[in-house]
Structures are given as structure tokens and as C-alpha cells.
Design an enzyme around this catalytic site. Sequence first.
Site, short mmCIF file in Angstrom:
data_model
loop_
_atom_site.label_atom_id
_atom_site.label_comp_id
_atom_site.label_asym_id
_atom_site.label_seq_id
_atom_site.Cartn_x
_atom_site.Cartn_y
_atom_site.Cartn_z
N HIS A 402 63.77 70.57 24.35
CA HIS A 402 63.04 69.52 24.84
C HIS A 402 62.09 68.74 24.00
O HIS A 402 61.99 67.58 23.46
CB HIS A 402 62.66 69.59 26.30
CG HIS A 402 61.97 68.35 26.94
ND1 HIS A 402 60.69 68.27 26.80
CD2 HIS A 402 62.69 67.27 27.56
CE1 HIS A 402 60.27 66.98 27.38
NE2 HIS A 402 61.40 66.35 27.89
N ARG A 488 59.65 47.70 19.88
CA ARG A 488 60.87 48.55 20.06
C ARG A 488 60.77 48.78 21.70
O ARG A 488 59.93 49.71 22.10
CB ARG A 488 60.87 49.70 19.23
CG ARG A 488 61.28 49.36 17.81
CD ARG A 488 61.52 50.65 17.03
NE ARG A 488 61.98 50.36 15.64
CZ ARG A 488 61.47 50.50 14.54
NH1 ARG A 488 59.99 50.60 14.62
NH2 ARG A 488 62.06 50.37 13.50
N ARG A 535 62.08 43.33 20.95
CA ARG A 535 63.51 43.32 20.21
C ARG A 535 64.40 43.65 21.42
O ARG A 535 63.92 44.77 22.41
CB ARG A 535 63.40 44.32 19.23
CG ARG A 535 64.95 44.51 18.71
CD ARG A 535 64.94 45.45 17.49
NE ARG A 535 64.83 46.67 17.71
CZ ARG A 535 64.88 47.79 16.92
NH1 ARG A 535 65.19 47.38 15.51
NH2 ARG A 535 64.67 48.90 17.27
N GLU A 630 69.10 41.98 9.09
CA GLU A 630 69.21 43.29 8.70
C GLU A 630 70.51 43.48 8.07
O GLU A 630 71.07 44.69 7.87
CB GLU A 630 68.61 44.08 9.69
CG GLU A 630 68.99 43.99 10.91
CD GLU A 630 68.10 45.09 12.06
OE1 GLU A 630 67.64 45.83 11.58
OE2 GLU A 630 68.40 44.71 13.21
N GLY A 652 64.68 43.40 8.83
CA GLY A 652 64.90 44.57 9.09
C GLY A 652 65.27 45.47 7.91
O GLY A 652 66.17 45.44 7.75
N THR A 653 64.32 45.63 7.00
CA THR A 653 64.55 46.19 5.65
C THR A 653 65.22 47.52 5.90
O THR A 653 65.90 47.85 4.87
CB THR A 653 63.43 46.09 4.78
OG1 THR A 653 62.31 46.65 5.51
CG2 THR A 653 63.28 44.81 4.20
N ASN A 654 65.09 48.14 6.94
CA ASN A 654 65.74 49.63 6.90
C ASN A 654 67.46 49.45 7.13
O ASN A 654 67.79 50.15 6.02
CB ASN A 654 65.42 50.22 8.03
CG ASN A 654 63.74 50.21 8.39
OD1 ASN A 654 62.94 50.15 7.61
ND2 ASN A 654 63.37 50.76 9.71
N CYS A 702 59.93 43.47 9.44
CA CYS A 702 59.43 44.48 10.52
C CYS A 702 59.69 45.70 10.13
O CYS A 702 59.61 46.84 10.85
CB CYS A 702 59.57 44.08 12.07
SG CYS A 702 61.25 43.72 12.19
C1 PEP Z 1 65.08 47.97 10.44
O1 PEP Z 1 66.36 48.01 10.43
O2 PEP Z 1 64.51 47.65 9.19
C2 PEP Z 1 64.45 47.97 11.72
C3 PEP Z 1 63.28 47.56 11.64
O3 PEP Z 1 65.08 48.27 12.89
P1 PEP Z 1 65.27 50.05 13.11
O4 PEP Z 1 64.58 50.46 12.08
O5 PEP Z 1 65.01 50.08 14.41
O6 PEP Z 1 66.82 49.92 12.78
MG MG Z 2 67.40 48.00 12.46
#
Ligand code: PEP
Ligand code: MG
Length: 745
Positions: A402, A488, A535, A630, A652-654, A702
Site C-alpha cells: 500500500h 490535478r 483539469r 498536448e 501539456g508538454t509531457n 503546465c
Molecule cells: C502533460 O501531459 O504535460 C500534463 C501536464 O499532464 P499529465 O502529466 O497529467 O499527463
Molecule cells: Mg497530459
Amino acid sequence: MKYVRRLEEITKEDIAIAGGKGANMGEMIRIGMPVPSGFIITTAAFDKLIQIHNIGEKIKTMLDEVNVEDTNMLMSTSQRIKELIISQGFPNEIRSEIVEAYKKLSSVDKDVKSSRNLTESDAVFVAVRSSATAEDLPEASFAGQQASFLNIKHEENLIEAVKKCWASLYEPRAIFYRRIHNFNNPSIAVVVQKMINSDKSGVIFTVDPISGENVMTIESIWGLGEYLVLGEISPDHYVVDKTGKVLVKKIGQKPIALVRDHATGKSIQIKTSDEKIGAQVLTDNEISKLVKYGKQLEEHYGKPQDAEFAIEQSSIMIVQTRPVTTKTKITESKMTGVKILQGTGASPGIATGKVKIVKNIREIIKIEEGDILVTAMTSPDLVPKMSKSAAIITDLGGATSHAAIVSREMGLPAIVGTGNGTSILRDGQIVTVDAYKGIVYEGVVSIKEEKPRDLSHLEKTKTKVKVNLVFADKIEVASITDGVGLLRIEHMVTKSGIHPAKLVREGRSEEYVQILINGIKPIAAKFYPNPVWVRTLDARSDEFRNLDGGDVEPYEDNPMLGWHGIRRSLDEPDILKAEFKAIKRMRAEGLDNIHIMLPFVIIPSEFKKARDIADEIGMGDNFNMGIMVETPACVFSIDEFCKEGIDFASFGTNDLTMLTLGVDRNNAKIAKLHSEFHPSVLHMLHHVIDRCNKYNVESSICGEAGSNPEMVKLLVKFGIKSVSCNIDAVYKIREAVLSAEKEQH
Ligand code: PEP
Ligand code: MG
């Protein structure tokens, strides 16, 4: 036999007769995995029942009439269909085949030559599991939606359980999902397998679940596997390379075990004998066999696997396998200092803080912001304070405990299974936790992460600097930022322990509304009047599986590219409506700084539909609704999005980097290729900022890159209107923004 097949006769192609689960079990046997012996009552048996009692039409009519959005109606239709099925006489022909197969299964166990002489008392305990034909399909997974019964013994109980499995084809959620996914004519098989009386059990990860390194990780305990997951004891932890060489062997303390009572079949907790508490659970021979099975499973399924095993009287059984998902990237940590404790790094990160030992839940009040929570093991009631602490150290539990699961979800450094952390560490002692390596150092050891500093001397920036948030616990930054650029909500849900889809399915949307209000309100109040961009839910189907109700989440090959973000919200509008209702209520109470941000959009119509839903629930006119940019699709449709009326667009650069470079965020092997500075990504960022400026739409960021000063300087030059960074980066980001703004003049 017409209605019963041995598991050995089934392969993955046999979903139509064996259902998804049955076909998978057969497939594992086919590739040589030792799977608990058993048989399948094929879909032909269920179909026969429907046919001879002539109830197919009746069921169809009831289904045609049901409005699946109406929970009460759905539940009552489900109840009526289930009762109809259960009340039918059990076809004799099918009963005799089942009884015969059960006798055979029992006779194998007893080594009796002829099954004919078998007495009732020889009967074995079996697990009876539904296996629907629409289950585990790649297109739409229904796994876990139908009933399972454990510890079933004797013919009559078995027949009863089979009937209940059949009826469970019409559980409300199953009816609902089939309607949504347009599945008609479902059928159901039943898998009957001998219950394993595990002397030992555990899990094999065919990669390191934390670092993604290509080594096998095995965790094992005495008795049944349930205690492994709950973290009641600290399992043995073995790391083995793929040639079978044992690299790490850490023997845990296992003072208790869960075992099956011979008479009742029920699970009971026992004390482990003194010599077994600290003894190695798996023999070296068992380890090497498990490594062999692990390799074979990984090769066969073409992906790293997370397999559960059980060992009874030295024979190993593989009871389940599924793909591993790792969220973490490997980052090498360079630490020096006096090492005082070692455990397993369960959630990566580095933190320095004051030790607070929590021996029981009443002591939890000791925890203050930034403390290192040290406890024997975590439980759900510790979660609220966990989010306050800087890191977690536990005596017990392994990578699947957990503590580990929750810490990973919270992004909190955690070291589990230290054995004696609560006795070695002292209250108030300052330590540095390196959860990459599982090491605790005495004192303050050099850390790279930036801590929030006094920002009062910094001038105000033209470009707004906002912050990304998860919990309401760390919001002192409100005074030095211009709002929340990404809130989030996923972690508010994790803390609640219940999947929102379950709440909505069960007509309990109001509880979801309350969870959100409790989570969002303190943040919105603290930041008022600065905007807070909430979000809407963006959880991948694999991330919420551990929540109550998460068991019915679909299994997707690529959850990252799957059913999450706005696409899922529009498929499940009741969840979205609950989110909107929460926001509407808070806005009506005066918190009109709360606005809505939609994740993972690809077409303007998604935005339009979401806005229509907001209108439908009467959100009013003054709220802002924006999107996360994104996906490349969104980037190249940004003009259309602007025309559709978005109020803001935040990178959402990730995800955007992942999708542009084709580099899976979850794959540690290629993490070095993930770069937001790739010219193609920069080009997209520039393009979107330009277009947004043309349409007077606020552009923002972000994703993680928003916490990188170099990136932020570039974005300011491109003309971005706001940036949102992680709490610990606020200082350096404000500095970066200032220096870029100065350079421009
Ligand atoms: C992103 O994709 O950059 C983002 C902020 O969202 P998550 O990391 O929650 O996918
Ligand atoms: Mg994202």
C-alpha cells in the site's frame, strides 16, 4: 463432453467458447506455464440453458427497454434478468458433465485411480470464475465485471456457483458497458480451478517496477498472496538478472501469514514459527524456475509482465499475469554521507527532513509539513498525512505494498521494507532519503532540488507565474504566484479510495461532487481572486485499478494513448457532470475564480460538447473553459479551437513531447530521448503561442517543461502569457521570467 472442456484443450483463440479469462488460462498452459488444474464450462452450456427454457426473447425485451443512464431502472432490470436465470431448472445433461469433471479434478488431487469411487468428503475446494466472451478483448475489456466464487466445495455448491456466474452476465455494470460498446449477444463460460493451498506465494516483475531496469524482481512471503499486497509483512526481495544470477537477496521479516483452513477452506491468519520469520522463502531452485517462467511469459506476450505465483508442496503455479506499467523515469542520484538505513526504493525521489515515528494512528498528529513519516507500515487512514510529509519510510512491505502504491501515486519519495526503521531512527532526527536507491543518510546531504525561498524582493513579472497543484496541503505559494495553472484532481480521487465511475454507476455522484469540493475549495479560497484552472479527470485506466471499483477498468495495451482525458469524459458524461456540478456550486458560493481545463483534446467538437454539458447543468456565463495542448492534432487545429471559443490553451508538454517524438513517457529505456527542446516541439509551442496571441486567447504551459528555466525563457520570448510550474520551482521560474522579460526590452 459437449459442455465441459479441460483447460488444456483451450487456447487464446477460444474466446467464443471459453470467454476471455478461460482462453487466457488455456493459453498459459499451452506455452508450458504451470496453471492450477481445472476445466471450463463452455458458453454452449449457458446458451443451452437460455434455449431450453426459451428465455432469450424475454431477456432481449427487458434489455431493449432499459435506459442504461437511469441507474434505478438499470439495477432493477439487472435484478429481474438475474432472478430469471437463477430460477430456471439446471439442465441435467450439463449438470452431469460438470459433476463428472469435478470428480475427475478431485480424483487427480487424491490420486484415486477411478473417479467413480470418489466420496463427497474427497471433493476438492475450487475457485469458480465467470469468463464472459466480451471480457479481456483488446477492443473493450470487461475484465472483472462478473462474479467469482472462492472455496467452493461439493457438487451442489458448485452448481449454485455456476448459476450465479451465469446470472452475473447481467450485472448492471456489464449491461451498461455492453450497451456503451455496442456488444450484442454476449455469452459466458465458467472457469473452475482447484484452489491452491499456498505454502508460499509472491509476484515476479520481469523488469524492475521502479527503475524499469531489465532485471527480474521477485517478492515472496509465506502463505497466501493477499498479505503481500496489503503490506502486512515485509516480503523477501530478490533481484535476478536474466541469466538467472541473483544480484540482490534481501530477506524480510514475516511474523504472520495468511493460510487456508483445511476444514472450511477459509483464509485465516497464523503466527509464523520462529525459525521461519526471518528465513528465506524461496529456494534457489524455485527462484531460477520463476525466472524461467517470467522470461517465457515476457517473450510470449511481448511485454514486461507482472505475474502472481503460488507454491504448494514445492510445486509452482502461475495464477495470473498482466503487463507491467511503470510511471517512473530513472534518474541517477549522487549521494554522499553516512548511511544509516537501507530498504527498497518504492517511489523515487530525494528528501531531507525531520523524522517522525508514527507507531499508531493516534500519533499521526505529530506529522508536520515536510517531515519524514516513519512507520511500520502504512494504511489508508495515513494517506491524508502522507501527502503532507516529504517522504515515507516503512519497516515492512514491498514494492507492491500500500505504501509503495500510494506514494508512487502521490509522487512522494518512499523507502519500504527497511526492517527496523522505526527502531533505528529517532524522533526529530534529521535525515536525507534517497528513494532511488532505498538509502537513508544521517543529516543533510546535498540535494539538487530547489526549495521555496523568500521571493518578496523579486519584481512582479508581466508574464504570469502560476503553480501546478495536487493537494490543498502545500498552498503557501499562493501569495507569490498568479494562480493555479493546473489543478490535478486525480489525487483527490485516490485519497477517497473509490473510483468515480463506481460512484456514478451506483447512483452516488453526489459523493464524487463532495470529494471534489473538499479538495478544490481550500485551494480556490487561498488563491482567490487569482484563477484556478481545474483539469477534468485525466486518469489512465491502469492508474486507478487499485481503487474500490477499479477492478472493472478496461485493460488497454497502451493506456497512455487510450481511454483518458476528454475522450473518456465524453463517453461517461455523468462523471464530467459531477465535476461541473462541483465547480458550479463553489462558484455560486463566491469562488468564481475556478475555471475548467480539458485534457487530451484532439478536435474542437470535444470542447464544444464539454461546453454544452456545462451549459446543460447551468454553469452560467462567466466561467472560463480552456484546453490543454498536448496532442499534435490540437496544435494544428489551434485556430479552430480559438474560433470555437476557448478561453485559454495550456501546453501539456509531457504528453505533447511523447506524441511528437514517439517516445513513450513510461518507457525508461528511451527516457533519454524525451526532450521538449527538440526543434519539432519548439516549433509547435511557437506556433500555438502565435495563434493564441492572434485570437487573444491566454497561452500557458503546465507540463514539466514549465519548471525548466531555460524553456520558460524561450516561451517568454515566443510571447507566452503565463507559465505554471511545480511548487519547488516557483523561485527559479520567476527569476527566469524576469530575466527573459528584461532581455526583450
Ligand atoms: C502533460 O501531459 O504535460 C500534463 C501536464 O499532464 P499529465 O502529466 O497529467 O499527463
Ligand atoms: Mg497530459
